[in-house]
Design an enzyme around this catalytic site. Sequence first.
Site, short mmCIF file in Angstrom:
data_model
loop_
_atom_site.label_atom_id
_atom_site.label_comp_id
_atom_site.label_asym_id
_atom_site.label_seq_id
_atom_site.Cartn_x
_atom_site.Cartn_y
_atom_site.Cartn_z
N SER A 67 0.75 -1.13 -0.02
CA SER A 67 -0.25 -0.23 0.00
C SER A 67 0.79 1.26 -0.13
O SER A 67 0.31 2.38 -0.18
CB SER A 67 -0.85 0.16 1.36
OG SER A 67 -2.09 -0.61 1.12
N LYS A 70 0.65 3.52 -2.84
CA LYS A 70 -0.53 4.21 -3.11
C LYS A 70 0.04 5.64 -3.21
O LYS A 70 -0.75 6.46 -3.97
CB LYS A 70 -1.73 3.90 -2.18
CG LYS A 70 -2.12 2.55 -2.17
CD LYS A 70 -2.96 2.15 -1.01
CE LYS A 70 -3.71 0.75 -1.01
NZ LYS A 70 -4.43 0.31 -0.09
N TYR A 191 -2.28 -2.52 -10.64
CA TYR A 191 -2.24 -2.43 -9.34
C TYR A 191 -1.46 -3.54 -8.55
O TYR A 191 -0.77 -3.03 -7.69
CB TYR A 191 -3.90 -2.24 -8.82
CG TYR A 191 -4.03 -2.00 -7.23
CD1 TYR A 191 -3.64 -0.94 -6.92
CD2 TYR A 191 -4.44 -3.12 -6.66
CE1 TYR A 191 -3.61 -0.80 -5.21
CE2 TYR A 191 -4.40 -3.14 -5.19
CZ TYR A 191 -4.20 -2.19 -4.38
OH TYR A 191 -4.15 -2.00 -3.20
N TYR A 243 -4.68 4.50 7.79
CA TYR A 243 -6.34 4.00 7.67
C TYR A 243 -7.07 4.47 9.01
O TYR A 243 -6.90 5.67 9.16
CB TYR A 243 -5.97 2.43 7.75
CG TYR A 243 -5.16 2.07 6.79
CD1 TYR A 243 -5.28 2.18 5.43
CD2 TYR A 243 -3.85 1.26 7.28
CE1 TYR A 243 -4.42 1.73 4.41
CE2 TYR A 243 -3.01 0.87 6.40
CZ TYR A 243 -3.18 0.88 5.04
OH TYR A 243 -2.23 0.47 4.15
N VAL A 261 0.94 -3.63 4.12
CA VAL A 261 0.89 -4.87 4.69
C VAL A 261 2.10 -5.79 4.61
O VAL A 261 2.42 -6.73 5.01
CB VAL A 261 -0.23 -5.70 4.26
CG1 VAL A 261 -1.58 -5.13 4.82
CG2 VAL A 261 -0.34 -6.16 2.95
N1 GLN Z 1 -1.71 -4.96 -2.17
C1 GLN Z 1 -2.60 -5.00 -1.13
C2 GLN Z 1 -4.12 -5.05 -1.21
O1 GLN Z 1 -4.58 -4.54 -2.04
C3 GLN Z 1 -2.08 -3.66 -0.46
C4 GLN Z 1 -2.66 -3.45 0.95
C5 GLN Z 1 -1.90 -2.75 1.88
O2 GLN Z 1 -0.58 -2.78 1.94
N2 GLN Z 1 -2.57 -2.41 3.06
O3 GLN Z 1 -4.52 -5.77 -0.44
#
Ligand code: GLN
Length: 606
Positions: A67, A70, A191, A243, A261
């Site tokens: 993530s 992003k 993605y 988050y 994550v």
């Molecule tokens: N690729 C992961 C997902 O879309 C990224 C989520 C994350 O790092 N919080 O679930």
Amino acid sequence: MSSAELPLARFLARCHSDFSKDDSGEVASYIPELSLANPADFGIAVTTVDGFVYEIGDSNVEFTIQSISKAFVFAVALETVGPDRVETVVGVEPSGDAFNSIRLRSDNRPFNPMVNAGAIACTSLICESEGDGAFTRLHDALSRFAGRRLDVDEATFKSERATGDRNRAIAYLLRNHGVLLGDVDQVLDVYFRQCALRVSARDLSVMAATLSHKGRNPLTGEQVVSSYAVARTLSVMTSSGMYDSAGRWVYRVGIPAKSGVGGGIVAALPSQLGLGTYSPRIDDQGNSVRGLRTCEALSTHYGLHMLNRVGDVRTCIAASYDVGSVSSRRNRRPREQAILEAHHAKCAIVELTGALSFANAEYISRRVRGLPPELAYLIVDLRRVPSVSEAALQLMADILDDLARAEVDVVFCGITKGTPVEAALGEWLLGKAGVRSIALLDEAIEWAEDRIIQSEAGALDVEKPTALSEQQLLAGLDPTALSALSELMTPHHYRVGERMILAGEQATTLLFVVSGVVSVRLPGGLRLATLSAGMAVGEMALLETTRSADVWADTAVACLELSLDAFASFRNLHPRACEHIMGNLARLLAKRLIIANTKIEVLASY
Ligand code: GLN
């Protein structure tokens, strides 16, 4: 001293050893490949905005960015399709939900670009604009943020593609609402791939430092994205990067951050540092446990909360004076000197230092307003200014307009080619009435002095020959001695640009300038003084037999040369006159010393 002994390195090492003991949290497993991470890995890296990297522990172990991508993809989307288009597909409000929440806003847009829905929407914009080149575009951009070519972890990519039904559901929902216009599988492929880019804690710290450095990678010097995109990205990182704990994060840590994550966290404190951490044990919200603790400790220990800023705007003025206390290196003839002394308040010099922002430009506007009403020339030295913000530029434009109305000429100096200051000011300045740029401060002061003298006494006549009796060194000499001395002199002419004296050589003569202008320079070119008719050069030969500097003819120069041997014979015949000349020399040197002391005093008193 090795970098491990630096104070920040010691602090980070303490964090590393303290938080290594924390085994709470679990390695993510909903993407099967992620569960292979070593739970014991723990790396910390900090990159400063001037490009120094601190690394502790497993700072070079690679893991997938997930993530954290992003934040950077949002910046790239702003850059690629523009903020208007981006804002039609994604909001900027914290959701208070988990990263993989499927809930959308009432207008069917995702809450923000930091949750999966918003990030997928941003990726879809890149796909719309770049087609098959979408991933290449993102791959290149993120690599430039990191300052090295990043690799894709194919196994993690495939693992997520095989299991990412929740993201597939989100993408179809977005397509249903017309937020995502293209092909769902194509967008998700990009993605998942962007999430599978391999980075280390070190890479993350460089990426964060690029954000902290207004989009310029401090290691490569490359401007990766605009400062506009950076400010927007840091905004959503602040409000939504962590988050559903975003509010608590801003409250306690106060550094824009983003977690993934995979176990990484980036935190970017504008104009201070970039932090990257890696530890794959994550909490219920998907944030790395040890990473969070490191961010919190760093912020608390050093008081780094972004709203905890102190600064004194007054320090932006390094020195402020007029030509009465600090003149140019051009020695003036007595009449010219008298004009400058009478009109010194006509030319003020303001030396600025540090980045110019809204607050210090506002302070400068008040200081300029306070300059004396007779001001005709304002010299602004930007040598020590590394950047000028948009707000400072706007305030400066108004200051310049006011000065133009008051018929004050403004000279900027110290603007170096290829610097951010030149980029901000270069073209812009040319369009302003009564504003000019002169490279060196000393030359700018000389220019203004010339103008003051010219406005009082007409053109500076450097061609007009001076009588020997007007020579400062020979002032007050009785006529017999003067004519005896003139018998011993030989006329000499020099062309423009000719070297008259060479540093390091044995001194055998002294020269009286009859007409023209000469400069005394150090061998590297630095100007020590500029002299004109009525002044002597190489006169230190009377005291010291090695030439200490070069002397160049700036114009055609006529001189009268007196050899030291001739002067020695003159001394035998006219001991009193000689004593008088040495007295003059002592007075001239004393005057030079007083001027130099005043300069030092003025410049050091800030
Ligand atoms: N690729 C992961 C997902 O879309 C990224 C989520 C994350 O790092 N919080 O679930």
